[in-house]
Each structure stands twice: as structure tokens, then as C-alpha cells.
Design a protein around this motif. Structure first.
Motif, PDB file in Angstrom:
ATOM      1  N   ASN A 156      35.976  58.427  40.076  1.00 38.28           N
ATOM      2  CA  ASN A 156      35.775  58.919  41.431  1.00 38.28           C
ATOM      3  C   ASN A 156      36.203  60.374  41.552  1.00 38.28           C
ATOM      4  O   ASN A 156      37.281  60.757  41.104  1.00 38.28           O
ATOM      5  CB  ASN A 156      36.614  58.094  42.419  1.00 38.28           C
ATOM      6  N   GLU A 157      35.345  61.173  42.152  1.00 39.79           N
ATOM      7  CA  GLU A 157      35.650  62.584  42.407  1.00 39.79           C
ATOM      8  C   GLU A 157      36.264  63.245  41.181  1.00 39.79           C
ATOM      9  O   GLU A 157      37.413  63.696  41.192  1.00 39.79           O
ATOM     10  CB  GLU A 157      36.513  62.736  43.660  1.00 39.79           C
ATOM     11  N   GLY A 197      43.614  62.699  51.504  1.00 36.51           N
ATOM     12  CA  GLY A 197      44.884  62.805  52.224  1.00 36.51           C
ATOM     13  C   GLY A 197      46.036  63.246  51.342  1.00 36.51           C
ATOM     14  O   GLY A 197      46.537  62.498  50.520  1.00 36.51           O
ATOM     15  N   TYR A 304      32.438  65.351  53.272  1.00 36.86           N
ATOM     16  CA  TYR A 304      32.949  65.028  54.601  1.00 36.86           C
ATOM     17  C   TYR A 304      32.827  66.170  55.594  1.00 36.86           C
ATOM     18  O   TYR A 304      32.913  65.971  56.782  1.00 36.86           O
ATOM     19  CB  TYR A 304      34.427  64.625  54.504  1.00 36.86           C
ATOM     20  N   MET A 326      41.699  64.303  59.941  1.00 40.05           N
ATOM     21  CA  MET A 326      42.119  64.932  58.682  1.00 40.05           C
ATOM     22  C   MET A 326      42.313  66.443  58.832  1.00 40.05           C
ATOM     23  O   MET A 326      42.741  67.109  57.887  1.00 40.05           O
ATOM     24  CB  MET A 326      41.086  64.669  57.588  1.00 40.05           C
ATOM     25  N   GLU A 354      30.177  58.359  49.225  1.00 40.53           N
ATOM     26  CA  GLU A 354      31.150  58.431  50.319  1.00 40.53           C
ATOM     27  C   GLU A 354      30.706  59.474  51.330  1.00 40.53           C
ATOM     28  O   GLU A 354      30.261  60.569  50.950  1.00 40.53           O
ATOM     29  CB  GLU A 354      32.548  58.855  49.833  1.00 40.53           C
ATOM     30  N   TRP A 392      32.269  55.763  54.097  1.00 39.77           N
ATOM     31  CA  TRP A 392      33.708  55.626  53.833  1.00 39.77           C
ATOM     32  C   TRP A 392      34.416  55.526  55.169  1.00 39.77           C
ATOM     33  O   TRP A 392      34.372  56.476  55.931  1.00 39.77           O
ATOM     34  CB  TRP A 392      34.268  56.814  53.046  1.00 39.77           C
ATOM     35  N   TRP A 400      46.109  57.552  51.052  1.00 36.82           N
ATOM     36  CA  TRP A 400      46.974  58.213  50.079  1.00 36.82           C
ATOM     37  C   TRP A 400      48.247  58.752  50.729  1.00 36.82           C
ATOM     38  O   TRP A 400      48.902  58.014  51.472  1.00 36.82           O
ATOM     39  CB  TRP A 400      46.180  59.292  49.319  1.00 36.82           C
ATOM     40  N   PHE A 408      39.377  55.728  59.091  1.00 40.19           N
ATOM     41  CA  PHE A 408      37.990  55.978  58.677  1.00 40.19           C
ATOM     42  C   PHE A 408      37.121  54.722  58.852  1.00 40.19           C
ATOM     43  O   PHE A 408      35.909  54.780  58.693  1.00 40.19           O
ATOM     44  CB  PHE A 408      37.941  56.306  57.177  1.00 40.19           C
TER      45      PHE A 408
END
Ligand code: BGC
Length: 435
Positions: A156-157, A197, A304, A326, A354, A392, A400, A408
Motif C-alpha cells: 500500500n502506498e 494520519g 484525497y 485531516m 482509496e 476509504w 494511525w 472516514f
């Protein structure tokens, strides 16, 4: 509004450590438990998805969703370097079966930020051995569960390490007192420069890091290489090596699998004079990874918000622009801008793995989803091979270092009883596809 055609993958995403609860063998658990933790709160039993997955998957299916992106927790399968926990493999077999029974296509992520504690103790994501260790775990897992799987995201990412490295470097610079005290107040806005986060301004941060290093059996924090921590240029490319090794090992085992990775991408907006900064950022975030992913079956796009650049580099969002919990801009069209930009250089299938909004106003979430979907339908109409959209997140969960305060989810959870409360946005998302 238009609907996505039948066959389009429409669903929601989660990650093991953010929802399952009690992932006691991973590096996050260690960092959450030290006395001076940088985490606002520990994950504990999170939203107990480990025991509630049947209910959660059923709720998705009832709302009309047809796909579910979730991750396998590596540290459950291998709590020790040479261990292999068949009981946990069986757990994920049950999750996969449950998806199929509910008409849901699983998209499985093999590593979503959390790593086994033992891996960090041996040098983590800067130790060249990580590529083979990760590939072996993936290969053995698909040997056992591959017949239930179709889509796999290795990591992921995969670009998150590099993005955080830049921020951490800046923070270290600040902590060493070389930067003017006047800059201190800007820490919060710096946190919103990444789409995950994190906390950069916790008291006793250094103490917390030293406690963590000790808990991993390391001499000092500089040796602590979790996935989400300091990263060298070699460490950045090591992630790509791990991806390629895992992809090839899984393909050898199960040729039917469609395998890719996911990237955290921003919609880069250049104001006059900011063009070269925006281009450089796009190169760091995306283009330099192309050689390692160009033969993948698909690319997972995650976005996002957008980022601004002017003649001085990174610039502020427009005055008065709406923000999410966020701290970054609430701008639903960013996802389509990024999908378009990616499709100029990546020629394979794309899946939005996401996209979403952290807000306590579910009516806003409903609008956000509709606006994002509208802009993505335009991309499809223009011939871009976009195959799916995963919101997401399915559940309000553990964001996190920011803990449970960021909401979310399409489903709220009362963590004292683990009761699920589906939101209107779950229905809104489910209605977006032709039935
Ligand atoms: C990550 C998720 C995270 C989400 C929202 C992505 O960076 O993959 O784990 O919760 O963004 O911040």
C-alpha cells in the motif's frame, strides 16, 4: 446522475491494523504502547473487524457494493521470522469465502503499512533482505489461498516512505533548532502535506522514539526503519524491489492473479511560476516509479486532495477553502484529475483503491462521493481504463497516529459495544452502480 456500468468494481477499503484489533505482533502495536508514544491513543481492539467481518461484509453487499479491498496482517501470519500460523491463514480463507458468498470481489493488500516487529528489529525497510522475506510470505500465502483471490495489491502506498522522509527531514531540522522559532506554529499544516494520519508536534517525541528503538532491540531511533519512517533513496527503491520480487513469486505460483501496487498521489496545481515545483513533485511522487510498475496488471490510485505550488515552491490552499478533519482541502474532483494525469504515462488498467473524506457530516460525505463519482465517470467516457472505485473507508477506524477521531467511514462503530451503524453514505455509494 450517471451510474457505473455493470462489471465496474465498486466497493470500500480497510487495512488490517486499522480495523481488526489486537495486532500485537506488529510494529505499530509496539509504537502505540511505549510511555511517550506519538500516537494519540492505542489501537487496542480497534473496531474488532477480526470478529465482525461477516457482519461488515454483509452490510456492504446489502448496500449494493460488489468489491472489498482489505489487507492481510503479515505479523499474524508470521509472528516470528520462522513461524507460519496456519490458524491465521484459515481466518483469511474465511474472510475470502465470506466475500464470495456475498457476491463481493476481494482485492487483497499484502502489506498495508504495518510490519512484523521482528522485521523492524532486523533493520526493517532498509535491510535488503526485506525484498526476499516479503516475497516468500506473499508466495506461500497465495500458494495456500490464491484459489480464492483475484486482485492483489502488494504494497500500500509504496511511495509513502519517500513522502514522509521529506517531512521528517524538515522536522529534524526544526528540532535541531536551526530553524526560526517562528516556524514552530506551522507544524500542524505540514502534517496535512501527506495523506495519512501523522503527528509531528507531540511532546517528548524524541523520548518516545528512543523508547521504541529499545523495544525493537535497537541502539537508537536512527536504526528504526518501519515502513512509515525515515527513508534513504536506496530504501525507496528497496520497496520497488520488494514489490517486483513479490509480484514475480506470486505469478509463478498463481498465474491467474492480477497484481499491482498502490500509490498515494496528489492533484498538483501550479500557479504562475510554480510549474517546475509541481513537475518535480509529480516526478518524486509518481513518474520515477514507472520502470518498476509498467508491467503490472493494474495500478491502484489513491488520492484525497490537491497541492498548490507557486514561484516559491509549496503554497497554501485558496483562502477559505473547505477542509476535511485531516486539515487538507476538501476537493472531490482531485481524484479524477489524478486518474487523468496517471493515464498519460501508465498504460494499464487503473483502480481507485482509496479515495474519501474524513468528516463528521455524513451529508457532506454523500456529496463528496457523488462529485468524485461524476468526475470519474467522465474519465471512463473519455476512454481511460478505470476498472474500479474503492471508497476509504468502509468503517470509521484507527487513523494511525491520529487515533479514532478521524471519521472516514461509511459505517460508524460504537467501540464500547462494537455495534455497527451504517450511514446514509453507504447507501449512496451502493446506488452508484447499474444492477
Ligand atoms: C492510507 C490509509 C489511511 C488513509 C486516510 C491512506 O494514506 O492508505 O491507511 O487511513 O490514507 O488517511
Amino acid at each position: 446522475m450517471e451510474k457505473f456500468a455493470e462489471g465496474f468494481m465498486l466497493g470500500a477499503a480497510t487495512a488490517a491494523h486499522q480495523v481488526e484489533g489486537n495486532n500485537i505482533y506488529n510494529d505499530y502495536w509496539v509504537q502505540e504502547q511505549v510511555p511517550h508514544s506519538t500516537f494519540n491513543e492505542p489501537s487496542l481492539d480497534a473496531v474488532d473487524h477480526y470478529n465482525h467481518y461477516r457482519e461488515d461484509i454483509r452490510l456492504m453487499a446489502e448496500a449494493g457494493l460488489n468489491s472489498y479491498r482489505f489487507s492481510v496482517e503479515w505479523s499474524r501470519i508470521q509472528p516470528e521470522k520462522d513461524a507460519w500460523n496456519e490458524k491465521e491463514v484459515e481466518h483469511y480463507r474465511d474472510v475470502l469465502r465470506c466475500c464470495h458468498e456475498n457476491g463481493i470481489t476481494p482485492i487483497v493488500t499484502m502489506m498495508h503499512f504495518s510490519s512484523p516487529k521482528w522485521l523492524i528489529s532486523m533493520g526493517g525497510w532498509e535491510n535488503p533482505e526485506v525484498a526476499d522475506l516479503f516475497a516468500s510470505y506473499c508466495q506461500r500465502l497465495v500458494r495456500e489461498l490464491g484459489d480464492q483471490m483475484e486482485y492483489i495489491c502488494t504494497i500500500n502506498e509504496a511511495n509513502m516512505r519517500l513522502q514522509l522522509a521529506a517531512l521528517i527531514k524538515e522536522m529534524m531540522h526544526r528540532m535541531s533548532g536551526q530553524q526560526k522559532a517562528a516556524d514552530q506554529g506551522k507544524t500542524k499544516s505540514k502534517e496535512s502535506n501527506v495523506q495519512v494520519g501523522i503527528n509531528l508536534n507531540k511532546e517528548n517525541m524524541m523520548l518516545g522514539m528512543m523508547e521504541c528503538a529499545k523495544a525493537f532491540g535497537l541502539e537508537n531511533p536512527g536504526e528504526m526503519h518501519t515502513f512509515v519512517s525515515q527513508c534513504t533513496p536506496e530504501g525507496d527503491l528497496l520497496v520497488m524491489k520488494a514489490h517486483e520480487a513479490a509480484r514475480d513469486a506470486m505469478k509463478a505460483e498463481c498465474p491467474h492473479l492480477k497484481i499491482g501496487l498502490t500509490l498515494s498521489l496528489h492533484d498538483m496545481v501550479a500557479r504562475p511560476g510554480g510549474e517546475s515545483f509541481a513537475e518535480k513533485e509529480w516526478d518524486d511522487e509518481f513518474l520515477h516509479y514507472l520502470p518498476y510498475i509498467k508491467n503490472d496488471d493494474f495500478l491502484g490510485v489513491q488520492c484525497y486532495t490537491r497541492k498548490f505550488f507557486d514561484k516559491n515552491g509549496g503554497a497554501d490552499m485558496p483562502e477559505g477553502a473547505p477542509r476535511t478533519q485531516m486539515g487538507y482541502e476538501d476537493y472531490p474532483a482531485a481524484i479524477a484529475d489524478v486518474v487523468r494525469k496517471v493515464s498519460e504515462s501508465f498504460k494499464g488498467d487503473l483502480i481507485v483503491t482509496e479515495n474519501g473524506i474524513a468528516t463528521d457530516d455524513d451529508a457532506r460525505r454523500c456529496e463528496f462521493i457523488k462529485e468524485a463519482a461524476d468526475s470519474l465517470q467522465q474519465c471512463i467516457a473519455d476512454g481511460i481504463p478505470l476498472k474500479g472505485y474503492m471508497y476509504w473507508s468502509l468503517l470509521d477506524n484507527f487513523e494511525w497516529q491520529k487515533g479514532f477521531a478521524m471519521t472516514f467511514g461509511l459505517i460508524a462503530v460504537d467501540r464500547s459495544t462494537q455495534t455497527r451503524y451504517p450511514k446514509e453514505s453507504l447507501k449512496v455509494l451502493g446506488r452508484l452502480i447499474e444492477k
